[in-house]
Scaffold this motif. Structure first.
Motif, PDB file in Angstrom:
ATOM      1  N   ILE A 178       0.837  -1.208   0.000  1.00 20.14           N
ATOM      2  CA  ILE A 178       0.000   0.000   0.000  1.00 20.14           C
ATOM      3  C   ILE A 178       0.868   1.253   0.000  1.00 20.14           C
ATOM      4  O   ILE A 178       0.593   2.217  -0.708  1.00 20.14           O
ATOM      5  N   ALA A 181       1.926   1.825  -3.428  1.00 18.26           N
ATOM      6  CA  ALA A 181       0.849   2.344  -4.266  1.00 18.26           C
ATOM      7  C   ALA A 181       0.662   3.835  -4.019  1.00 18.26           C
ATOM      8  O   ALA A 181       0.470   4.603  -4.959  1.00 18.26           O
ATOM      9  N   GLN A 182       0.725   4.251  -2.756  1.00 18.80           N
ATOM     10  CA  GLN A 182       0.527   5.673  -2.475  1.00 18.80           C
ATOM     11  C   GLN A 182       1.753   6.495  -2.886  1.00 18.80           C
ATOM     12  O   GLN A 182       1.616   7.640  -3.281  1.00 18.80           O
ATOM     13  N   ARG A 185       1.488   7.532  -6.203  1.00 20.42           N
ATOM     14  CA  ARG A 185       0.591   8.674  -6.367  1.00 20.42           C
ATOM     15  C   ARG A 185       1.157   9.913  -5.686  1.00 20.42           C
ATOM     16  O   ARG A 185       0.435  10.834  -5.351  1.00 20.42           O
ATOM     17  N   ILE A 206      -5.709   3.537   6.523  1.00 21.04           N
ATOM     18  CA  ILE A 206      -7.105   3.180   6.247  1.00 21.04           C
ATOM     19  C   ILE A 206      -7.222   1.937   5.367  1.00 21.04           C
ATOM     20  O   ILE A 206      -7.914   0.983   5.743  1.00 21.04           O
ATOM     21  N   PRO A 207      -6.530   1.890   4.229  1.00 18.30           N
ATOM     22  CA  PRO A 207      -6.611   0.641   3.451  1.00 18.30           C
ATOM     23  C   PRO A 207      -6.118  -0.563   4.246  1.00 18.30           C
ATOM     24  O   PRO A 207      -6.659  -1.665   4.126  1.00 18.30           O
TER      25      PRO A 207
ATOM     26  N   MET B 104      -1.149  -0.496  -9.517  1.00 22.71           N
ATOM     27  CA  MET B 104      -0.695  -1.775  -8.973  1.00 22.71           C
ATOM     28  C   MET B 104      -1.778  -2.834  -9.129  1.00 22.71           C
ATOM     29  O   MET B 104      -2.919  -2.537  -9.454  1.00 22.71           O
ATOM     30  N   TYR B 109      -7.674  -1.631  -3.577  1.00 16.12           N
ATOM     31  CA  TYR B 109      -7.330  -1.726  -2.159  1.00 16.12           C
ATOM     32  C   TYR B 109      -6.484  -0.561  -1.679  1.00 16.12           C
ATOM     33  O   TYR B 109      -6.065  -0.529  -0.534  1.00 16.12           O
ATOM     34  N   GLN B 110      -6.188   0.383  -2.570  1.00 18.52           N
ATOM     35  CA  GLN B 110      -5.420   1.540  -2.108  1.00 18.52           C
ATOM     36  C   GLN B 110      -6.320   2.750  -1.903  1.00 18.52           C
ATOM     37  O   GLN B 110      -5.869   3.822  -1.532  1.00 18.52           O
ATOM     38  N   LEU B 111      -7.625   2.591  -2.157  1.00 15.71           N
ATOM     39  CA  LEU B 111      -8.546   3.711  -1.935  1.00 15.71           C
ATOM     40  C   LEU B 111      -8.629   3.995  -0.441  1.00 15.71           C
ATOM     41  O   LEU B 111      -8.624   3.077   0.366  1.00 15.71           O
ATOM     42  N   PHE B 112      -8.691   5.261  -0.084  1.00  9.90           N
ATOM     43  CA  PHE B 112      -8.711   5.554   1.344  1.00  9.90           C
ATOM     44  C   PHE B 112      -9.599   6.727   1.726  1.00  9.90           C
ATOM     45  O   PHE B 112     -10.004   6.839   2.873  1.00  9.90           O
ATOM     46  N   ASP B 119     -10.248  11.123  -3.210  1.00 12.54           N
ATOM     47  CA  ASP B 119      -9.300  10.072  -3.530  1.00 12.54           C
ATOM     48  C   ASP B 119      -8.595  10.341  -4.862  1.00 12.54           C
ATOM     49  O   ASP B 119      -7.388  10.188  -4.990  1.00 12.54           O
ATOM     50  N   PHE B 122      -6.066  13.184  -4.668  1.00 15.12           N
ATOM     51  CA  PHE B 122      -4.871  12.940  -3.852  1.00 15.12           C
ATOM     52  C   PHE B 122      -3.581  13.048  -4.679  1.00 15.12           C
ATOM     53  O   PHE B 122      -2.681  13.823  -4.358  1.00 15.12           O
TER      54      PHE B 122
END
Ligand SMILES: Nc1ncnc2c1ncn2[C@@H]1O[C@H](COP(=O)(O)OP(=O)(O)OP(=O)(O)O)[C@@H](O)[C@H]1O
Ligand SMILES: [Mg+2]
Lengths: 271, 304
Positions: A178, A181-182, A185, A206-207, B104, B109-112, B119, B122
């Motif tokens: 995760i 992944a962030q 971004r 959170i994820p 990925m 599953y990376q949504l938050f 989102d 971001f």
């Protein structure tokens, strides 16, 4: 990065120490720690050291790797040693300055403390290096078994522990995924002030929480689907059994404690 | 932007009993404008390779350490994406990541965030050189959501967790492409979707390829998907690149691919089966072309 955390540091290889009964290893560790703290002179500590060196030798875990565990508490060791060195109230004063005094007893005590801490950490990490988390929980469960007499839920506790241990590496992988992944971004975990760093954790937390809940639910369903109910009627797939090697190690442990106590009595305490 | 990798090796957990060599001396380049496919069996190093492209995994910068750790001579390792040199420690990786979007595996599953809008915004806010105005953010998010095929006004206030699986994936993709990256890398973008969902994702990728993202790289298990969509394909096996060919030529090697434990498209399988009966059918293995040629064959009564 997550891989550097000292968890799951089991070192997979085949050796005498790996094959020992986990219960015995746990008891031996406790006995060993007692011996370290019983030892009142350097001869006793030397005995402990020899035993540890032999154990490491028999475990076939690379020596450097075992001592790596010390790195984690290096700060603690240095700090407590300094405190003791500077503030210990001894009789033979070597140097004095402001509120600090360095005494012969202080030096001795600090050296003792360092050796004790190092021995303590290395022997505990040797246990985790040579015992899988599953075996460790099995051992603890078996050792705590008498507590079932007072209705303490030992089995359930062991089950919870082994599930938790099982999920640590999975969660670490997940965290890394995760975070990646962030990062892709543009999330920044490395720089910034306290507030922005705490904020940066949210897109990971959170994820991660959500997926933990999902996993927990799935695991619960899977266990129920296989008729898991807990309770005391469960049998074991892997039964722990004592063998002659365990007996040998047991006597070695008993001999160590006796030896240390005898050395204390006959050679006198240094501190 | 052109991607160029030469002699790239990567080992996970080097020097420990868990070490595993995931990439072994991989050389591969992707030209601007390609729709590039990467296939290979499980654990062949596909994800490891693509994570290098936006520096989520790094080529170690200290050569000495690298030599020791990876047991490979790094002096000739090259990894460039456009003007970015990924073997250089001083490269601005944030700038790189805004140019190379990475979706990925299972991106939903990376949504938050609390809302879809937040989102998707971001990434845009993170990469913006200076604080963007509200209007800028809004128009970027609107564009991104629209191009992935969602209705901006309908979904913007929704919680991303209330969406369906396919919609979540679109939102996740929108969250990556919102910065209009020149290169878009997707790890198994269609995994776990139903056939219609898969088709919609592929259509979306073609839409992106025609507009925002000059180069698209997809990792996939699905040979049909690759055959239908890609201009070139790299076949990974055990951390090595076996072939880099256009799908049309690749599936001429159908037998070798099957031996590597890989699937081949249905069309290639039929061609193989026909070959056993002495019928040769030359096609480029897309369903459309295959049907055309097969029908033509039938008209000729079975002889070419
Ligand atoms: N985080 C990690 N830690 C240790 N080893 C890893 C890690 N990620 C991957 N590996 C190992 O590296 C090798 C290549 O993995 P990679 O994820 O690149 O494969 P892949 O081709 O993407 O497979 P899949 O199709 O299953 O996604 C595998 O042998 C895997 O066990
Ligand atoms: Mg993968």
């Amino acid at each position: 990065m997550m891989k550097d955390v000292a968890f799951g540091q089991y070192y997979p290889t085949k050796s005498y120490v790996h094959n020992l009964d986990p219960r015995l290893k746990i008891v031996f560790l406790i006995a060993y720690i007692v011996a370290i703290f019983l030892a009142k002179n350097f001869y006793g500590l030397a005995c402990c050291f020899v035993v540890l060196a032999l154990s490491i030798g028999f475990s076939r875990v690379p020596v450097l790797r075992v001592f790596k565990a010390i790195k984690g508490i290096l700060f603690l060791i240095v700090f407590t040693t300094l405190l003791n060195l500077l503030f210990y109230n001894g009789e033979t004063v070597y140097a004095e300055w402001w509120i600090f005094t360095i005494t012969k007893e202080g030096i001795l005590f600090s050296v003792f403390l360092v050796i004790r801490l190092v021995l303590l950490i290395t022997c505990s990490s040797l246990l985790t290096y040579t015992t899988t988390p599953v075996a460790l929980t099995d051992g603890i469960e078996s050792l705590l078994f008498p507590l079932t007499l007072i209705r303490f839920p030992v089995r359930e506790l062991a089950q919870i522990m082994s599930i938790a241990l099982r999920y640590i590496p999975i969660l670490m992988d997940e965290t890394e995924r995760i975070m990646n992944a962030q990062k892709a971004r543009g999330a920044n975990f490395e720089t910034g002030g306290l507030v922005s760093r705490v904020k940066a954790v949210i897109p990971v937390l959170i994820p991660l929480l959500l997926s933990s809940f999902r996993r927990a639910e799935e695991l619960g369903d899977a266990m129920e689907a296989r008729c898991y109910t807990g309770g005391r009627k469960r049998t074991k797939y892997k039964k722990l059994r004592f063998t002659w090697r365990d007996l040998l190690a047991f006597f070695a442990g008993a001999a160590l404690i006796t030896g240390v106590v005898l050395l204390n009595v006959y050679l006198g305490a240094m501190i | 932007m052109r991607i160029q990798a030469e002699h790239l090796s990567y080992t996970y957990n080097p020097g420990s009993p868990f070490s595993s060599a995931a990439l072994k001396d991989v050389s591969l380049s992707v030209e601007e404008g390609e729709f590039f496919g990467i296939i290979g069996h499980t654990g062949s190093g596909k994800s490891t390779f693509v994570q290098h492209l936006n520096a989520l995994l790094r080529v170690p910068t200290s050569l000495k350490k690298y030599r020791k750790k990876h047991k490979a001579p790094p002096s000739n390792t090259v990894l460039r994406v456009g003007e970015f040199d990924l073997t250089d420690k001083k490269t601005d990786f944030n700038a790189l990541r805004s140019k190379v979007g990475m979706v990925m595996q299972y991106p939903e599953y990376q949504l938050f965030a609390e809302t879809v809008f937040e989102d998707v915004a971001f990434g845009y806010k993170n990469f913006a050189p200076e604080k963007p105005t509200k209007e800028q953010v809004e128009s970027a998010v609107r564009d991104a959501l629209t191009i992935v095929g969602l209705n901006y006004d309908e979904v913007k206030e929704m919680s991303p967790f209330d969406l369906s699986g396919g919609q979540k994936r679109r939102v996740a993709i929108a969250g990556v492409i919102v910065t209009k990256p020149e290169i878009l890398v997707l790890d198994e973008p269609a995994a776990g979707l139903d056939p219609l969902g898969k088709q919609e994702v592929m259509e979306l990728l073609h839409r992106l390829h025609a507009s925002w993202c000059k180069t698209i790289i997809i990792v996939s298990h699905d040979m049909d998907e690759i055959a239908e969509n890609c201009t070139r394909v790299a076949v990974f096996s055990d951390g090595e690149v076996k072939y880099v060919l256009p799908p049309k030529e690749l599936f001429r090697h159908a037998e070798e691919l099957l031996a590597l434990g890989l699937d081949v498209p249905l069309t290639a399988k039929i061609c193989l089966a026909l070959k056993e009966y002495g019928i040769r059918l030359e096609c480029d293995f897309t369903t459309e072309d295959f049907l055309k040629k097969a029908l033509a064959l039938q008209g000729k009564g079975g002889s070419v």
